[in-house]
Design a protein around this motif. Structure first.
Motif, PDB file in Angstrom:
ATOM      1  N   ASP C 469     -19.454   2.641  -8.775  1.00 28.19           N
ATOM      2  CA  ASP C 469     -19.720   3.958  -9.358  1.00 28.19           C
ATOM      3  C   ASP C 469     -18.618   4.988  -9.121  1.00 28.19           C
ATOM      4  O   ASP C 469     -18.861   6.183  -9.238  1.00 28.19           O
ATOM      5  CB  ASP C 469     -21.059   4.512  -8.852  1.00 28.19           C
ATOM      6  CG  ASP C 469     -21.922   4.933 -10.039  1.00 28.19           C
ATOM      7  OD1 ASP C 469     -21.461   4.753 -11.173  1.00 28.19           O
ATOM      8  OD2 ASP C 469     -23.025   5.429  -9.808  1.00 28.19           O
ATOM      9  N   TYR C 470     -17.448   4.547  -8.773  1.00 31.49           N
ATOM     10  CA  TYR C 470     -16.320   5.481  -8.705  1.00 31.49           C
ATOM     11  C   TYR C 470     -15.741   5.555 -10.120  1.00 31.49           C
ATOM     12  O   TYR C 470     -14.668   5.055 -10.404  1.00 31.49           O
ATOM     13  CB  TYR C 470     -15.267   5.005  -7.708  1.00 31.49           C
ATOM     14  CG  TYR C 470     -15.767   4.965  -6.275  1.00 31.49           C
ATOM     15  CD1 TYR C 470     -15.693   6.107  -5.478  1.00 31.49           C
ATOM     16  CD2 TYR C 470     -16.294   3.809  -5.729  1.00 31.49           C
ATOM     17  CE1 TYR C 470     -16.161   6.078  -4.167  1.00 31.49           C
ATOM     18  CE2 TYR C 470     -16.760   3.776  -4.423  1.00 31.49           C
ATOM     19  CZ  TYR C 470     -16.683   4.918  -3.643  1.00 31.49           C
ATOM     20  OH  TYR C 470     -17.136   4.895  -2.349  1.00 31.49           O
ATOM     21  N   ARG C 471     -16.529   6.151 -11.029  1.00 36.46           N
ATOM     22  CA  ARG C 471     -16.233   6.043 -12.453  1.00 36.46           C
ATOM     23  C   ARG C 471     -15.386   7.159 -13.003  1.00 36.46           C
ATOM     24  O   ARG C 471     -14.706   6.984 -14.003  1.00 36.46           O
ATOM     25  CB  ARG C 471     -17.538   6.108 -13.243  1.00 36.46           C
ATOM     26  CG  ARG C 471     -18.392   4.948 -13.049  1.00 36.46           C
ATOM     27  CD  ARG C 471     -19.816   5.285 -13.427  1.00 36.46           C
ATOM     28  NE  ARG C 471     -20.564   4.050 -13.352  1.00 36.46           N
ATOM     29  CZ  ARG C 471     -21.087   3.442 -14.407  1.00 36.46           C
ATOM     30  NH1 ARG C 471     -21.003   3.985 -15.585  1.00 36.46           N
ATOM     31  NH2 ARG C 471     -21.710   2.309 -14.258  1.00 36.46           N
ATOM     32  N   GLU C 474     -10.853  10.638 -11.684  1.00 32.79           N
ATOM     33  CA  GLU C 474     -10.319  11.071 -10.387  1.00 32.79           C
ATOM     34  C   GLU C 474     -10.800  10.161  -9.261  1.00 32.79           C
ATOM     35  O   GLU C 474     -10.057   9.859  -8.337  1.00 32.79           O
ATOM     36  CB  GLU C 474     -10.744  12.516 -10.103  1.00 32.79           C
ATOM     37  CG  GLU C 474      -9.958  13.545 -10.887  1.00 32.79           C
ATOM     38  CD  GLU C 474      -8.541  13.765 -10.343  1.00 32.79           C
ATOM     39  OE1 GLU C 474      -8.242  13.299  -9.228  1.00 32.79           O
ATOM     40  OE2 GLU C 474      -7.739  14.387 -11.058  1.00 32.79           O
ATOM     41  N   HIS C 475     -12.065   9.743  -9.341  1.00 27.72           N
ATOM     42  CA  HIS C 475     -12.549   8.823  -8.310  1.00 27.72           C
ATOM     43  C   HIS C 475     -11.833   7.489  -8.411  1.00 27.72           C
ATOM     44  O   HIS C 475     -11.470   6.895  -7.397  1.00 27.72           O
ATOM     45  CB  HIS C 475     -14.057   8.628  -8.449  1.00 27.72           C
ATOM     46  CG  HIS C 475     -14.851   9.794  -7.943  1.00 27.72           C
ATOM     47  ND1 HIS C 475     -16.139  10.044  -8.334  1.00 27.72           N
ATOM     48  CD2 HIS C 475     -14.525  10.779  -7.077  1.00 27.72           C
ATOM     49  CE1 HIS C 475     -16.580  11.138  -7.721  1.00 27.72           C
ATOM     50  NE2 HIS C 475     -15.607  11.604  -6.970  1.00 27.72           N
ATOM     51  N   ARG C 478      -8.448   7.880  -6.843  1.00 29.17           N
ATOM     52  CA  ARG C 478      -8.462   8.042  -5.399  1.00 29.17           C
ATOM     53  C   ARG C 478      -8.984   6.801  -4.676  1.00 29.17           C
ATOM     54  O   ARG C 478      -8.516   6.446  -3.603  1.00 29.17           O
ATOM     55  CB  ARG C 478      -9.309   9.259  -5.027  1.00 29.17           C
ATOM     56  CG  ARG C 478      -8.633  10.560  -5.418  1.00 29.17           C
ATOM     57  CD  ARG C 478      -9.636  11.635  -5.743  1.00 29.17           C
ATOM     58  NE  ARG C 478      -8.971  12.848  -6.196  1.00 29.17           N
ATOM     59  CZ  ARG C 478      -8.706  13.875  -5.394  1.00 29.17           C
ATOM     60  NH1 ARG C 478      -9.053  13.839  -4.120  1.00 29.17           N
ATOM     61  NH2 ARG C 478      -8.093  14.945  -5.862  1.00 29.17           N
ATOM     62  N   TYR C 479      -9.969   6.146  -5.293  1.00 25.81           N
ATOM     63  CA  TYR C 479     -10.574   4.998  -4.613  1.00 25.81           C
ATOM     64  C   TYR C 479      -9.648   3.786  -4.650  1.00 25.81           C
ATOM     65  O   TYR C 479      -9.521   3.062  -3.677  1.00 25.81           O
ATOM     66  CB  TYR C 479     -11.919   4.672  -5.263  1.00 25.81           C
ATOM     67  CG  TYR C 479     -12.751   3.676  -4.477  1.00 25.81           C
ATOM     68  CD1 TYR C 479     -13.155   3.965  -3.172  1.00 25.81           C
ATOM     69  CD2 TYR C 479     -13.135   2.455  -5.033  1.00 25.81           C
ATOM     70  CE1 TYR C 479     -13.920   3.058  -2.446  1.00 25.81           C
ATOM     71  CE2 TYR C 479     -13.909   1.547  -4.310  1.00 25.81           C
ATOM     72  CZ  TYR C 479     -14.300   1.854  -3.016  1.00 25.81           C
ATOM     73  OH  TYR C 479     -15.056   0.968  -2.302  1.00 25.81           O
ATOM     74  N   THR C 481      -6.281   3.972  -5.528  1.00 21.94           N
ATOM     75  CA  THR C 481      -4.897   4.476  -5.448  1.00 21.94           C
ATOM     76  C   THR C 481      -4.111   4.249  -6.743  1.00 21.94           C
ATOM     77  O   THR C 481      -2.890   4.338  -6.758  1.00 21.94           O
ATOM     78  CB  THR C 481      -4.081   3.914  -4.259  1.00 21.94           C
ATOM     79  OG1 THR C 481      -3.710   2.554  -4.529  1.00 21.94           O
ATOM     80  CG2 THR C 481      -4.852   4.005  -2.952  1.00 21.94           C
TER      81      THR C 481
END
Ligand SMILES: Cc1cc2nc3c(=O)[nH]c(=O)nc-3n(C[C@H](O)[C@H](O)[C@H](O)COP(=O)(O)OP(=O)(O)OC[C@H]3O[C@@H](n4cnc5c(N)ncnc54)[C@H](O)[C@@H]3O)c2cc1C
Ligand SMILES: [Zn+2]
Lengths: 89, 416, 920
Positions: C469-471, C474-475, C478-479, C481
């Motif tokens: 769910d780092y969708r 920006e996530h 960041r998640y 790199t």
């Protein structure tokens, strides 16, 4: 790097200036309430968008003046003399 | 909550990484919540977590206008410390640092809290004296501190300019060894994941646009995803606090300014601690990835632009190179900024607002990352009980009328 | 094995330059980059990847290169993390690949590849928590990082320049040249900036170099065009300001920072090609098709003989032609089912994908897959050129908030040109020729499929992020790199977010892009700081009599920005000993102290008295001409800001003295209040600090000495706190009788250029020079306040014994209202007192313990000033103590870094409480 219109000198780069906070604050009298004094010293509109503020042309003519600036886009609407009335915008 | 561990990594590796569950639930808002937290930064998310964990309140939603951690929580230079002069600050921030110390395990998420120490440099005899006061005050506050002589500083940060010609000669300094850095995004995600697993709804892309206030306080908020009913609202929106306050008919003693951060391209380890020079008004650390992380003073005018201006960046870099001449040939990789909520005394504004059941958590300005666990802890207490937490009582809004400022800037003199 | 073609290329084949790479010598030609020279020399391996340490070869020809990173030079002049493709080749260069040990061929960290399956996106968030992160962090830090930082101060210098122009054209390709020409012909002042060392951009391989040269000549002949090559515009800032860095070859400066204020800006920054995402797409010998194109045509290098061109669009057709012409055997593997006819002599496999690249240290073959998912055999090759489509280079546009929107036709994010100040032309605007793309974001199948080669982010990492769910984009960034490496995601961003979109059923436009942040390309810190670091960061100020002090043996020390004598050690004594005897001398003979930095501000005009009444805790307007008075100034928060003696020169003129550190600040403060709050008051504020040098003669013998000066000033009946003016030896002179030592003192002001002459004269009359340290001893003996030392950002006048003057004054002044708040009226404020600690010396900064004496525990204040008094023969100290003024005589306990000490609270004044010495 803003390009700031000093009413005395014209357009100059931001690094000649010092920002002086919200303009047109009215300094209360000595016998004002603690609340009034706190409002004057600390509380600010801090708007997102059009802001009326004081600037100092520190490394220029040395004069303080007022500036209308958009705090979201940094667009500058106008500048005017320090003792002039706040314009209706 | 799905346990993260070396064993799960192994298991997932064997099943082609197909079994990872969502870290937190993406949901749409329900019609009503007991408590709405506005702002999905570190403070908002931590508050939701502690509301659930410490107070058993789980009918909570965190409303975030963008993506969680996308405000200052995901933009800061990650310094965590509690080397404060005044007892009010020290008590609160040290509580926060202590929570940080256990956070990775408590939340089962490695936030990479790295206590590599925070060194403050002394460049003059006056600095040495001021720092002795500071270090002594910290010990009285129950916080670790040690004075360093020149050699002591050299052993911690050999890349500094120790030559005779240095513009800022290094006479000594002091260190808080428990200070350090943590991974900012991870703090937001870890709290979100833990809060979500206890039933809190985390709602992204949901901007709060207005409030409905009755005699007992808020009844609903209007958002970009519709109207949500509630009985209590906690605001944790940092640089946007004045804007939401305006929706509530309030003004706050806050100016919103840009604070910048910069990183260089990654290099092999050259700096193993956080170094701060009040005289040069800069601080530097090196991330685990190898980037030098650089911060300094605020941009000089109010801004909601979330971008840094060039003169300030140049000034900060000139300060860094004055201290570390050998960094001159490294290259700047990224420059960015956050909109920070600056208060005259650089202390937070915390607790009840003039409106019943509307609570404030703001004014962290340049230094609220370190405060996230403590801020969440105390804010949850305030929302749950309606009372100040003893640790945050000194930071109430009425201090501006009383003149009882807690002016750490007068002591530390720099943003971080 | 040389891969240089016999002819062609924008290189100077008549000359040869030699350089070293990873310890071996190579040669190339002027016009080469280090990348093209290495490629020509047959070097396949240029580095190892960031995380897995996989062998890597050159991938690009421009700033988007993710693999070929080197440290150029060594020691203090090393430049880490340069891309081989950005290094303009010069004789004698020496470069080493970063982050591989010992070399790209043999790198022991390549064991990381074995752990590969464990090192998926975010793995470090999920482990290393037990027993403690510290145990893992050290090795991880050592493994991370790319090049080594330089080891010493930078030998190079950097320059800053500003420029203005009507039109700034960024990018010197065909579109940029045309735009510059058009603006110039209209009479506009034009600056054309190009990163590369030659103009032409992609026309150097794709277009017509002769036309470029012709336009360049035309532009260079015009007076209104400035061409900056080797100049990368890296930042867009407010109101048309652009920042650029120029690499200088003239030997004086290494680089120059340009700040260009442009009326209008044209972005002609071109476009960047994207990789295709299939298994092992990072093997040496896999390259962007546009890079292959550039190497062949611009540099005359043929990177391979048997070439597979994997594509999903038509832009590789010309690449195939030049490869064919150079003698290579070329097969186009096209994802599209019915592409156009291939160029003559070129094979085409339509509806086919490259599924996997084979070969570890050099690609040897590719496995093919049909669009239906069936295997389509294999092809041998020694070069795999890829084109996954194009992305306009709109970074500078996006930096200023310009919006990019996804155009499905182009499978690209294209600038929305809605802004009159910045326009985009050519490929930067998404204008490119025959294209017809069918985006294939990720080729199906297992294996390591790299999306971001610089940070080793794979398609599987993106899948993990989607699952967890780092969708949001920006996530995702960041998640995983993604896009955060040194190539700033030039080739990876769009593929990455499109793949995220596929996993989450969103079109690329719905996923959106991140906002670009400056700089467009990494910039040397030294260039940004320029001449403003080091000694010029906070310039040091020198006393007018600086040289004279050195002659007297002064030991100089910085105070504020001033370098001032700390003491004048004699005959090998240390400065502390010197200060003790200097202080004794001031109490027994005559001392000379250079007080020139003392702030001096003339406040003139009919309203001068009324004006100053609005600042001082005391009253100014009642002062008689020729008299002086001590005053405290507050800020509006009631905090003590400065103190000093002010003088009334005549009815309409005051001379305000400030602390040395406060000189500029107080002048600005008075100006601000005058201009902004009380413009109606008729005053002028004139800082004169630098005009007057001040030599202070102090001590029982001071009077004698002053009387021997050749002066027309009437010295009879010249009392403490009086002021007179006249001449000494014909020079204009002002003398103030005021004292910071507690002895009768004469502050003699003369024009700054005569400081040394006056000092010398006073010396010959028998005074001894004393430094700051002695002065501090003397003033502490007398309990005189040192603002900023005995006060901090919380101290108000009632805390330092000024409650009386406050009561006597009724009118308002700056800061007064703040004193009346609840906190200002607390009885338990910290107040200035003296401490008598017997023989024990108290360090400044020692804390006063509350009566319970607990550590940790509450504090009751701290020591602010502390010296050994040679006159009293005991330590003396000042302190801020809770409710201290009511606790005189009380014994207290202090804490100092583990030690406990005792002292008695006294009045701040330890010596001569009645002030007899002042009037002696
Ligand atoms: C460059 C920089 C460096 C810093 N360095 C440090 C440091 O080293 N150490 C340290 O301790 N602190 C540091 N700080 C400060 C620290 O980052 C902040 O104080 C802290 O992150 C504040 O957290 P927060 O949760 O209050 O705010 P934020 O993280 O900003 O979260 C507020 C959230 O509210 C959301 N929001 C705003 N308006 C609305 C609305 N109307 N509806 C819904 N959501 C809304 C925003 O989108 C945002 O996500 C730094 C800050 C910056 C910018
Ligand atoms: Zn001006």
């Amino acid at each position: 790097m803003l390009s700031i219109p000093c009413p005395h000198c014209g357009l100059r780069d931001e690094d000649e200036f010092v920002w002086g906070g919200e303009a047109h604050l009215v300094r209360p009298r000595l016998d004002c309430s603690a609340e009034e004094w706190a409002q004057y010293l600390f509380y600010r509109d801090n708007p997102k968008g059009i802001a009326f503020e004081r600037w100092h042309h520190r490394f220029g003519c040395g004069q303080w003046f007022n500036l209308v600036r958009n705090t979201a886009t940094h667009t500058i609407e106008m500048s005017y003399l320090i003792d002039a009335q706040r314009p209706d915008l | 909550m799905y346990r993260y561990s070396a064993a799960t990594l192994l298991r997932q590796a064997m099943t082609d990484q197909k079994g990872w569950p969502a870290a937190w639930r993406s949901t749409s808002p329900k019609a009503r919540y007991s408590v709405l937290i506005v702002g999905g930064g570190g403070h908002g998310l931590a508050t939701a977590y502690y509301l659930a964990k410490n107070h058993g309140i789980t009918d909570v939603a965190v409303l975030e206008k963008g993506w969680i951690g996308g405000g200052n929580t995901g933009r800061n230079t990650t310094v965590v410390r509690s080397n404060y002069l005044f007892p009010e600050s020290a008590r609160f921030y040290d509580h926060s640092v202590k929570l940080y110390e256990g956070l990775s395990r408590e939340l089962n998420f490695n936030i990479m809290f790295s206590q590599r120490g925070m060194v403050t440099l002394a460049h003059s005899r006056h600095d040495l004296e001021a720092q002795r006061r500071w270090a002594n005050a910290m010990r009285l506050n129950g916080v670790d501190s040690e004075l360093l002589d020149r050699e002591g500083v050299r052993s911690l940060a050999p890349a500094l300019d120790f030559s005779e010609e240095a513009r800022f000669p290094i006479l000594g300094g002091f260190v808080q060894k428990r200070g350090g850095t943590a991974r900012h995004d991870a703090v937001a995600w870890a709290y979100a994941r833990a809060a979500s697993s206890m039933g809190v709804d985390i709602i992204e892309n949901c901007e709060v646009e207005g409030f409905e206030i009755g005699p007992e306080g808020p009844t609903a908020v209007q958002t970009s995803r519709g109207r949500i009913k509630t009985g209590a609202v906690g605001l944790a929106v940092a640089g946007n606090s004045s804007l939401l306050a305006k929706q509530l008919g309030l003004r706050l003693p806050i100016d919103s300014l840009s604070l910048q951060a910069m990183v260089t391209e990654p290099v092999k380890p050259v700096l193993d601690t956080v170094v701060l020079s009040p005289a040069a008004a800069v601080y530097v650390s090196q991330s685990d990835k190898g980037e030098l992380v650089i911060g300094g003073g605020l941009d000089l005018y109010t801004s909601y632009g979330q971008r840094g201006n060039l003169p300030t960046a140049q000034r900060i870099l000139a300060g860094v190179l004055t201290l570390f001449p050998s960094f001159s040939r490294l290259r700047l990789l990224r420059q960015w900024a956050g909109t920070v909520d600056v208060v005259k005394d650089s202390s937070p504004i915390f607790g009840r607002s003039p409106i019943p059941n509307v609570f404030l958590n703001c004014g962290w300005g340049t230094g609220g990352f370190k405060a996230i666990p403590g801020g969440g802890w105390c804010f949850a207490h305030t929302i749950a009980t309606g009372e100040h937490h003893p640790l945050t009582a000194p930071f109430a809004l009425d201090r501006f009328e009383k003149g009882a400022l807690i002016d750490e800037a007068a002591a530390s003199g720099i943003a971080h | 094995m040389s891969r240089r073609l016999p002819t062609g290329g924008v290189i100077d084949r008549n000359r040869t330059v030699t350089f070293r790479f990873n310890g071996r010598e190579y040669s190339g030609h002027p016009g080469d980059t280090m990348a093209s020279a290495l490629l020509a020399a047959g070097v396949d391996l240029v580095g190892r990847s960031f995380k897995y340490h996989r062998p890597r070869g050159l991938y690009a020809a421009g700033l988007e290169e993710p693999n070929g990173l080197v440290t150029l030079g060594a020691g203090a002049s090393a430049r880490p993390n340069l891309k081989l493709t950005e290094i303009e080749l010069a004789d004698g260069m020496e470069a080493h690949s970063v982050n591989c040990a010992p070399s790209p061929e043999w790198d022991w960290r390549s064991v990381n590849q074995l752990a590969g399956p464990l090192l998926g996106a975010g793995f470090y968030y999920k482990t290393f928590k037990w027993p403690h992160w510290h145990l893992f962090e050290g090795p991880i830090r050592n493994a991370a990082g790319l090049g080594e930082a330089p080891t010493g101060p930078d030998p190079d210098r950097y320059q800053h320049r500003r420029a203005h122009c009507d039109v700034l054209v960024i990018g010197g390709g065909m579109s940029g040249l045309a735009a510059a020409r058009e603006a110039a012909l209209q009479g506009r002042d034009v600056i054309l900036a190009e990163t590369d060392f030659v103009l032409g951009g992609s026309a150097l391989w794709r277009g017509d170099t002769d036309t470029c040269r012709a336009i360049e000549h035309e532009l260079r002949a015009m007076g209104n065009v400035r061409i900056l090559t080797r100049t990368c515009v890296f930042g867009a800032y407010e109101h048309g300001m652009f920042a650029a860095v120029e690499h200088c070859l003239d030997g004086t400066y290494a680089e120059r920072l340009w700040l260009i204020r442009a009326g209008k800006t044209v972005l002609a920054t071109g476009a960047i090609e994207r990789p295709m995402v299939f298994a092992d797409n990072d093997r040496p010998g896999v390259m962007l098709a546009s890079a292959v194109h550039a190497y062949v045509v611009r540099f005359g290098v043929l990177p391979g003989q048997r070439v597979v061109l994997a594509t999903n669009n038509s832009s590789v057709w010309p690449v195939a032609e030049v490869l064919r012409d150079a003698g290579a055997e070329v097969t186009i593997v096209d994802a599209r089912s019915d592409p156009a006819e291939p160029p003559e002599g070129v094979a085409l496999k339509a509806g086919t994908l490259v599924h996997r690249a084979k070969g570890r240290r050099r690609v040897k073959a590719v496995d093919l897959l049909s669009r239906s998912g069936a295997s389509a055999g294999a092809l041998d090759c020694d070069l795999l050129a890829v084109s996954g489509g194009w992305t306009p280079t709109a970074h500078l546009y996006s930096q200023m908030g310009g919006k990019l929107h996804y155009t499905a036709d182009l499978a690209a994010f294209v600038p929305q040109q809605d802004d009159g100040q910045i326009s985009l032309v050519g490929a930067a605007a998404g204008e490119w020729g025959d294209y017809n793309i069918d985006p294939i974001w990720e080729v199906p199948g297992p294996g390591k499929k790299f999306v971001d080669l610089a940070n080793d982010v794979t398609a599987q990492d993106i899948a993990i992020a989607a699952r967890e769910d780092y969708r949001s984009v920006e996530h995702l960034k960041r998640y995983t790199t993604l896009g955060m490496g040194i190539d700033q995601g030039r080739t990876s961003n769009v593929n990455g977010l499109a793949i995220m979109g596929e996993h989450t059923q969103r079109a690329p436009g719905e996923v959106g892009t991140t906002r670009f942040r400056p700089p467009y390309s990494p910039v040397t810190l030294g260039t940004l700081a320029g001449p403003d670091s080091g000694m010029t960061f906070a310039p040091i100020r020198y006393l007018p009599a600086y040289g004279w002090h050195l002659e007297q043996g002064a030991l100089m020390e910085e105070h504020g920005p001033w370098l001032r004598p700390a003491a004048y050690p004699r005959g090998g004594e240390d400065w502390q000993t010197a200060a003790q005897s200097e202080a004794i001398h001031a109490r027994t003979g005559a001392a000379l102290f250079d007080g020139s930095p003392l702030g001096k501000i003339e406040v003139c005009g009919p309203d001068a008295g009324a004006f100053l009444d609005r600042f001082y805790v005391g009253t100014a307007s009642s002062l008689k001409p020729g008299r002086a008075r001590y005053g405290l100034m507050l800020d509006e928060h009631g905090i003590i800001m400065d103190d000093g003696v002010f003088v009334r020169i005549d009815e309409q003129r005051f001379l305000v003295h400030t602390t040395s550190g406060g000189a500029d600040r107080i002048a600005a403060h008075l100006e601000e209040w005058h201009q902004c709050e009380w413009p109606d008051l008729d005053v002028a504020i004139l800082p004169v600090t630098n005009q007057w040098a001040v030599m202070t003669v102090s001590g029982p013998e001071a009077r004698n000495i002053v009387h021997q000066l050749d002066t027309d000033i009437d010295l009879t009946d010249f009392k403490h706190m009086q002021w007179r003016e006249g001449t000494i030896a014909g020079l204009p002179t002002r003398i103030l009788r005021a004292s910071f030592t507690g002895e009768a003192s004469y502050e003699i002001n003369v024009p700054a250029s005569h400081a040394s002459t006056l000092a010398e004269k006073i010396l010959t009359l028998g005074a001894r020079p004393i430094g700051i340290e002695a002065l501090m001893i003397l003033r502490t003996e007398k309990g005189y306040l040192h603002v900023g030392v005995d006060t901090d950002g919380t101290t108000q006048p009632q805390d330092v014994g000024m409650a009386g003057p406050l009561k006597r004054k009724t009118s308002d002044f700056v800061g007064r209202r703040s004193l009346l708040r609840e906190d200002g009226r607390r009885a338990d404020r910290l107040q200035l007192v003296g401490l008598n600690s017997g023989d024990a010396f108290l360090n400044v900064g020692a804390q006063v313990l509350a009566p319970e004496g607990q550590v940790p525990g509450p504090t009751d204040g701290h020591v602010t000033s502390s010296y050994f008094s040679p006159t009293l023969r005991r330590p003396i100290a000042l302190a801020l103590v809770r409710a201290g003024q009511a606790r005189l005589g009380e014994e207290i306990e202090l804490y100092d870094m583990g030690k406990r000490l005792r002292a008695t609270i006294t009045s701040p004044v330890a010596l001569d409480p009645k002030g007899d010495r002042l009037n002696a």
